[in-house]
Motif scaffolding. Structure first.
Motif, PDB file in Angstrom:
ATOM      1  N   GLU A  82      -9.267   0.771  32.151  1.00 44.62           N
ATOM      2  CA  GLU A  82      -9.693  -0.642  32.173  1.00 44.62           C
ATOM      3  C   GLU A  82      -9.742  -1.178  33.596  1.00 44.62           C
ATOM      4  OE1 GLU A  82      -6.904  -2.592  29.637  1.00 44.62           O
ATOM      5  OE2 GLU A  82      -7.798  -1.821  27.768  1.00 44.62           O
ATOM      6  N   LEU A  83      -8.775  -0.775  34.413  1.00 40.12           N
ATOM      7  CA  LEU A  83      -8.753  -1.204  35.818  1.00 40.12           C
ATOM      8  C   LEU A  83      -9.882  -0.547  36.609  1.00 40.12           C
ATOM      9  CD1 LEU A  83      -4.906  -1.133  36.545  1.00 40.12           C
ATOM     10  CD2 LEU A  83      -6.364  -3.150  36.266  1.00 40.12           C
ATOM     11  N   ILE A  84     -10.190   0.698  36.278  1.00 40.13           N
ATOM     12  CA  ILE A  84     -11.322   1.377  36.926  1.00 40.13           C
ATOM     13  C   ILE A  84     -12.602   0.586  36.697  1.00 40.13           C
ATOM     14  CG2 ILE A  84     -12.804   3.435  36.778  1.00 40.13           C
ATOM     15  CD1 ILE A  84     -10.228   5.070  36.267  1.00 40.13           C
ATOM     16  N   GLU A  85     -12.784   0.144  35.455  1.00 44.48           N
ATOM     17  CA  GLU A  85     -13.972  -0.640  35.118  1.00 44.48           C
ATOM     18  C   GLU A  85     -13.922  -2.022  35.779  1.00 44.48           C
ATOM     19  OE1 GLU A  85     -16.411  -2.164  31.141  1.00 44.48           O
ATOM     20  OE2 GLU A  85     -14.723  -0.783  30.957  1.00 44.48           O
ATOM     21  N   LYS A  86     -12.769  -2.662  35.743  1.00 44.25           N
ATOM     22  CA  LYS A  86     -12.619  -4.014  36.309  1.00 44.25           C
ATOM     23  C   LYS A  86     -12.957  -4.033  37.794  1.00 44.25           C
ATOM     24  CE  LYS A  86      -9.139  -7.626  37.118  1.00 44.25           C
ATOM     25  NZ  LYS A  86      -7.736  -8.056  36.850  1.00 44.25           N
ATOM     26  N   TYR A  87     -12.497  -3.033  38.545  1.00 46.69           N
ATOM     27  CA  TYR A  87     -12.699  -3.026  39.992  1.00 46.69           C
ATOM     28  C   TYR A  87     -13.853  -2.122  40.425  1.00 46.69           C
ATOM     29  CZ  TYR A  87      -8.407  -5.680  40.290  1.00 46.69           C
ATOM     30  OH  TYR A  87      -7.455  -6.664  40.152  1.00 46.69           O
ATOM     31  N   ASN A  88     -14.582  -1.595  39.423  1.00 43.34           N
ATOM     32  CA  ASN A  88     -15.758  -0.764  39.698  1.00 43.34           C
ATOM     33  C   ASN A  88     -15.412   0.387  40.644  1.00 43.34           C
ATOM     34  OD1 ASN A  88     -18.441  -0.002  39.437  1.00 43.34           O
ATOM     35  ND2 ASN A  88     -19.105  -1.248  41.181  1.00 43.34           N
ATOM     36  N   ILE A  89     -14.319   1.068  40.336  1.00 45.79           N
ATOM     37  CA  ILE A  89     -13.859   2.213  41.131  1.00 45.79           C
ATOM     38  C   ILE A  89     -14.545   3.479  40.627  1.00 45.79           C
ATOM     39  CG2 ILE A  89     -11.846   3.615  41.764  1.00 45.79           C
ATOM     40  CD1 ILE A  89     -11.704   0.874  42.978  1.00 45.79           C
ATOM     41  N   LYS A  90     -14.992   4.313  41.542  1.00 47.97           N
ATOM     42  CA  LYS A  90     -15.542   5.604  41.145  1.00 47.97           C
ATOM     43  C   LYS A  90     -14.374   6.545  40.847  1.00 47.97           C
ATOM     44  CE  LYS A  90     -19.902   5.313  43.681  1.00 47.97           C
ATOM     45  NZ  LYS A  90     -20.761   5.913  44.726  1.00 47.97           N
ATOM     46  N   ALA A  91     -13.960   6.541  39.602  1.00 46.47           N
ATOM     47  CA  ALA A  91     -12.805   7.351  39.205  1.00 46.47           C
ATOM     48  C   ALA A  91     -12.875   7.685  37.725  1.00 46.47           C
ATOM     49  CB  ALA A  91     -11.508   6.605  39.508  1.00 46.47           C
ATOM     50  N   THR A  92     -12.207   8.765  37.371  1.00 47.93           N
ATOM     51  CA  THR A  92     -12.097   9.194  35.978  1.00 47.93           C
ATOM     52  C   THR A  92     -10.701   9.765  35.774  1.00 47.93           C
ATOM     53  OG1 THR A  92     -13.103  10.576  34.261  1.00 47.93           O
ATOM     54  CG2 THR A  92     -13.015  11.502  36.466  1.00 47.93           C
ATOM     55  N   LEU A  99       5.626  10.508  23.736  1.00 47.65           N
ATOM     56  CA  LEU A  99       5.141  10.636  25.113  1.00 47.65           C
ATOM     57  C   LEU A  99       3.620  10.688  25.175  1.00 47.65           C
ATOM     58  CD1 LEU A  99       7.642  13.063  26.888  1.00 47.65           C
ATOM     59  CD2 LEU A  99       7.221  10.657  27.373  1.00 47.65           C
ATOM     60  N   GLU A 100       3.017  11.395  24.219  1.00 51.13           N
ATOM     61  CA  GLU A 100       1.552  11.451  24.166  1.00 51.13           C
ATOM     62  C   GLU A 100       0.972  10.054  23.954  1.00 51.13           C
ATOM     63  OE1 GLU A 100      -2.060  13.831  21.875  1.00 51.13           O
ATOM     64  OE2 GLU A 100      -0.021  13.919  21.079  1.00 51.13           O
ATOM     65  N   LYS A 101       1.575   9.289  23.063  1.00 44.48           N
ATOM     66  CA  LYS A 101       1.110   7.926  22.788  1.00 44.48           C
ATOM     67  C   LYS A 101       1.267   7.036  24.018  1.00 44.48           C
ATOM     68  CE  LYS A 101       1.943   3.935  19.760  1.00 44.48           C
ATOM     69  NZ  LYS A 101       2.831   3.353  18.726  1.00 44.48           N
ATOM     70  N   ARG A 102       2.426   7.113  24.658  1.00 38.64           N
ATOM     71  CA  ARG A 102       2.677   6.298  25.846  1.00 38.64           C
ATOM     72  C   ARG A 102       1.717   6.645  26.982  1.00 38.64           C
ATOM     73  NH1 ARG A 102       9.304   6.621  26.297  1.00 38.64           N
ATOM     74  NH2 ARG A 102       9.802   5.226  24.556  1.00 38.64           N
ATOM     75  N   THR A 103       1.502   7.944  27.165  1.00 33.61           N
ATOM     76  CA  THR A 103       0.601   8.380  28.240  1.00 33.61           C
ATOM     77  C   THR A 103      -0.829   7.945  27.960  1.00 33.61           C
ATOM     78  OG1 THR A 103       2.037  10.281  28.637  1.00 33.61           O
ATOM     79  CG2 THR A 103      -0.161  10.373  29.598  1.00 33.61           C
ATOM     80  N   LYS A 104      -1.258   8.071  26.710  1.00 32.27           N
ATOM     81  CA  LYS A 104      -2.613   7.640  26.335  1.00 32.27           C
ATOM     82  C   LYS A 104      -2.795   6.148  26.574  1.00 32.27           C
ATOM     83  CE  LYS A 104      -6.014   8.034  22.601  1.00 32.27           C
ATOM     84  NZ  LYS A 104      -6.264   8.534  21.224  1.00 32.27           N
ATOM     85  N   GLU A 105      -1.789   5.354  26.216  1.00 29.77           N
ATOM     86  CA  GLU A 105      -1.855   3.906  26.448  1.00 29.77           C
ATOM     87  C   GLU A 105      -1.932   3.603  27.946  1.00 29.77           C
ATOM     88  OE1 GLU A 105       1.647   2.562  24.476  1.00 29.77           O
ATOM     89  OE2 GLU A 105       0.729   2.558  22.469  1.00 29.77           O
ATOM     90  N   LEU A 106      -1.154   4.329  28.733  1.00 31.32           N
ATOM     91  CA  LEU A 106      -1.189   4.150  30.193  1.00 31.32           C
ATOM     92  C   LEU A 106      -2.561   4.485  30.749  1.00 31.32           C
ATOM     93  CD1 LEU A 106       0.306   3.690  32.915  1.00 31.32           C
ATOM     94  CD2 LEU A 106       0.916   6.128  32.855  1.00 31.32           C
ATOM     95  N   VAL A 107      -3.120   5.610  30.301  1.00 32.71           N
ATOM     96  CA  VAL A 107      -4.445   6.035  30.777  1.00 32.71           C
ATOM     97  C   VAL A 107      -5.513   5.013  30.398  1.00 32.71           C
ATOM     98  CG1 VAL A 107      -6.254   7.773  30.454  1.00 32.71           C
ATOM     99  CG2 VAL A 107      -3.899   8.495  30.893  1.00 32.71           C
ATOM    100  N   LEU A 108      -5.453   4.491  29.170  1.00 32.35           N
ATOM    101  CA  LEU A 108      -6.428   3.472  28.747  1.00 32.35           C
ATOM    102  C   LEU A 108      -6.370   2.246  29.656  1.00 32.35           C
ATOM    103  CD1 LEU A 108      -6.120   3.651  24.849  1.00 32.35           C
ATOM    104  CD2 LEU A 108      -8.129   4.259  26.219  1.00 32.35           C
TER     105      LEU A 108
END
Length: 434
Positions: free
Chosen positions: A340-350, A327-336
């Motif tokens: 990537e989408l945050i960077e792609k769409y230049n969203i102010k998010a963390t 679950l930790e691995k799956r969640t980490k992959e999801l977060v990564l």
């Protein structure tokens, strides 16, 4: 998406239930929705509402559904227990078995008392700490939620934050004077208070706060707490209602290798049924009646159905500890992928994450405490929530809660989540005129 029947039920419910819901965050008001969805059934990673809509569930009943909804083994244990009787008001062997299992997973717990909720367990733990130390004041952290007992409602998280309150009406001035609040993670203020306050009976905290959004403690903070509590004869209470059995089999205390004096548990030790517990050192727990004179009682404490569900859930986790790593691995992959989408769409998010929990904060800086969480973008979160809901994904109806991933979530769910997040980010940019 048609949710007409949910709307009709909500209209009915408001005539009989305050605000139409039995827990405030369920109203969906903080995410600018007219009414909530009403759930009819659940299975695995999915929820189904009264209008027949299917949702990928990222709430998991706020944590306990680590195995997913209606796990077959848990369900069989519950059905068997129902056939044997639903409530006795007398002890059962299963209560002993659950206590022994909790002790096995939590070395800090010598003895444990079962309750009917996490709120009750936290309230009892604080009372016990006061009796043990013969001191009156408690120290808690801003944004940490420990249920709705009076002394723990001061500057709390969860629904209080969602609706813009930091204290609940109905708390006396005397209670508030006995509760000292500090910013989470602020070591300097912690040391300053502890070096000047002689009446502190206990410090209670979520070791991994998840009721102001998920906050990760800075390295050394929990260790400092343990050292100062030992030095000052203060009872250290870990509220692991969310993190217990969720971030690891032994909770956050196992993850960070910190030993509290008392631990509060809930939710998952009942497999999703109503239950809670508090436990810890023998010399403290032996002050609880009938051994000692700190009173705690409850007709439904150790309810046989809840205990049966909890026993089966914890035994499954104990037998399959690889669940946590996976679950930790799956969640980490999801977060990564979200990052990537945050960077792609230049969203102010963390994104903050640990184990199988994560929170998307719509902010251009890392969120480390309540002040940071409160400053995040409400409008962006509301757009995110509504977009995800329309795509058949239910995420927390409040920016101050965590997302929960379960063992039942599969690749299809993760792909659906990523597609939903991307769509929501596009909507956020459109709403901001970008």
């Amino acid at each position: 998406m048609n949710i007409k029947k949910s709307g009709e039920i909500f209209e009915r419910s408001q005539k009989s239930i305050p605000g139409g819901v039995n827990s405030p965050v369920r109203a969906f008001k903080s995410v600018d929705r007219q009414y909530p969805i009403f759930i009819e059934t659940a299975k695995g990673s999915r929820l189904y509402d009264v209008d027949g809509n299917e949702y990928t569930d990222c709430i998991g009943s706020w944590g306990p559904m680590l195995l997913g909804h209606n796990n077959e083994r848990v369900l069989e244990a519950v059905k068997k227990s129902l056939d044997e009787g639903t409530s006795f008001g007398l002890p059962t062997e299963k209560e002993v078995e659950l206590a022994e299992l909790i002790k096995e997973c939590y070395p800090s717990i010598d003895k444990v008392r079962l309750t009917t909720s996490g709120t009750e367990a936290a309230m009892a733990a604080v009372r016990l700490a006061r009796a043990y130390t013969q001191k009156n004041k408690i120290i808690k952290f801003e944004g940490c939620y420990h249920g709705h007992s009076d002394s723990l409602m001061v500057k709390a998280g969860s629904g209080l934050l969602t609706f813009g309150h930091q204290d609940s009406n109905g708390i006396t001035e005397g209670v508030m004077k006995d509760t000292i609040t500090l910013p989470f993670g602020n070591s300097e203020k912690l040391i300053e208070i502890l070096d000047s306050e002689e009446e502190a009976a206990c410090i209670i905290l979520e070791p991994v706060p998840a009721n102001m959004g998920l906050i990760i403690p800075e390295e050394g903070f929990l260790k400092l707490l343990r050292e100062k509590c030992t030095e000052k004869n203060i009872v250290l209470i870990f509220d692991e209602v969310i993190s217990g059995f969720r971030v690891s089999l032994g909770g956050a205390q196992e993850l960070f290798n910190i030993t509290p004096d008392l631990t509060v548990l809930g939710k998952i030790i009942g497999g999703g049924f109503p239950v809670g517990a508090f436990g810890g050192k023998k010399e403290i727990m032996d002050m609880v009646a009938p051994v000692g004179n700190v009173y705690h009682a409850g007709t439904l404490s150790g309810n046989p159905v809840s205990v049966s569900a909890g026993l089966e859930t914890i035994n499954i986790l104990k037998e399959n500890r690889e669940i946590y790593n996976t679950l930790e691995k799956r969640t980490k992959e999801l977060v990564l992928r979200i990052e990537e989408l945050i960077e792609k769409y230049n969203i102010k998010a963390t994104v903050n994450h640990i184990g199988s929990l994560y929170t998307i904060f719509f902010s251009d800086k890392k969120v480390e405490n309540l002040e940071d969480a409160m400053a995040t973008d409400d409008k962006a979160y509301n757009t995110y929530f509504s977009s995800m809901l329309e795509d058949g994904i239910i995420v927390p109806p409040s920016k101050y809660e965590a997302h929960f991933i379960s063992w039942a979530h599969n690749n299809e769910d993760f792909e659906k989540l990523i597609a939903g997040v991307e769509k929501s980010f596009i909507a956020i940019n459109q709403n901001s005129g970008r």
